[in-house]
Design an enzyme around this catalytic site. Structure first.
Site, PDB file in Angstrom:
ATOM      1  N   GLN A  52      26.738  35.215  42.928  1.00 22.33           N
ATOM      2  CA  GLN A  52      27.568  35.218  41.724  1.00 22.33           C
ATOM      3  C   GLN A  52      26.692  35.347  40.478  1.00 22.33           C
ATOM      4  O   GLN A  52      26.253  34.360  39.906  1.00 22.33           O
ATOM      5  CB  GLN A  52      28.421  33.945  41.653  1.00 22.33           C
ATOM      6  CG  GLN A  52      29.447  34.041  40.549  1.00 22.33           C
ATOM      7  CD  GLN A  52      30.488  32.960  40.651  1.00 22.33           C
ATOM      8  OE1 GLN A  52      30.592  32.226  41.620  1.00 22.33           O
ATOM      9  NE2 GLN A  52      31.295  32.853  39.615  1.00 22.33           N
ATOM     10  N   PHE A  53      26.474  36.604  40.066  1.00 18.77           N
ATOM     11  CA  PHE A  53      25.617  36.854  38.910  1.00 18.77           C
ATOM     12  C   PHE A  53      26.177  36.268  37.628  1.00 18.77           C
ATOM     13  O   PHE A  53      25.438  35.978  36.689  1.00 18.77           O
ATOM     14  CB  PHE A  53      25.352  38.358  38.740  1.00 18.77           C
ATOM     15  CG  PHE A  53      26.492  39.127  38.145  1.00 18.77           C
ATOM     16  CD1 PHE A  53      26.559  39.354  36.781  1.00 18.77           C
ATOM     17  CD2 PHE A  53      27.505  39.629  38.959  1.00 18.77           C
ATOM     18  CE1 PHE A  53      27.604  40.065  36.231  1.00 18.77           C
ATOM     19  CE2 PHE A  53      28.555  40.347  38.413  1.00 18.77           C
ATOM     20  CZ  PHE A  53      28.603  40.560  37.046  1.00 18.77           C
ATOM     21  N   THR A  54      27.481  36.020  37.575  1.00 16.19           N
ATOM     22  CA  THR A  54      28.090  35.512  36.343  1.00 16.19           C
ATOM     23  C   THR A  54      27.637  34.093  36.001  1.00 16.19           C
ATOM     24  O   THR A  54      27.867  33.630  34.881  1.00 16.19           O
ATOM     25  CB  THR A  54      29.632  35.555  36.426  1.00 16.19           C
ATOM     26  OG1 THR A  54      30.062  34.773  37.537  1.00 16.19           O
ATOM     27  CG2 THR A  54      30.125  36.995  36.576  1.00 16.19           C
TER      28      THR A  54
END
Length: 150
Positions: free
Chosen positions: A78-80
């Site tokens: 989850q890059f966010t």
């Protein structure tokens, strides 16, 4: 690396209508990889995850690790988690590692965790549009950032 860890009764990840990974009791780990992450971060974070005592013992105290309860771990990239919201209303993801850096680290994270757990680690697929379902147990949610080790 940043990780949001949730103690779950069950969790799953679905991609294109197919369940890609599912667990019962254990940990759901949302993992964000930054530009500065390394194998050292993987080693530290995987040790922290398997040793984190957030499961209840027979007296109801959080004294047991995922290893102690023989729980499973589901990992979702989850890059966010590396979003910067300092300016404006649109998050910036400049601190999130690009796929050419993040994918090998994500795969190494999964491999290291699997070796330490001595079992396969179900996961999402890096960059895929995923639907994650979970039943948070507690609720217990812990945030760990490898920059804050000291």
């Amino acid at each position: 690396m940043k990780a949001v860890i949730q103690r779950v009764s069950k969790a799953s990840v679905t991609i294109d209508g197919n369940v890609n990974g599912a667990i019962d009791q254990g940990l759901l780990v949302l993992l964000g990889i930054s530009n500065d992450d390394s194998a050292e971060d993987i080693e530290w974070l995987t040790n922290k995850l398997i040793g984190l005592r957030i499961f209840s013992d027979h007296e109801g105290a959080m004294n047991l690790s995922v290893m102690d309860v023989d729980g499973d771990i589901l990992v979702i990239s989850q890059f966010t988690l590396h979003a910067s919201t300092k300016k404006g209303n649109r998050p910036s993801f400049l601190n999130a590692a690009k796929p050419d850096v993040a994918i090998p680290l994500y795969e190494e994270f999964l491999s290291t965790l699997s070796r330490k757990r001595n079992k396969s680690i179900p996961s999402g697929i890096f960059g895929a549009d995923m639907k994650v379902e979970l039943l948070n147990d507690g609720p217990v949610t812990i945030i760990i950032d490898t920059l804050n080790r000291a």
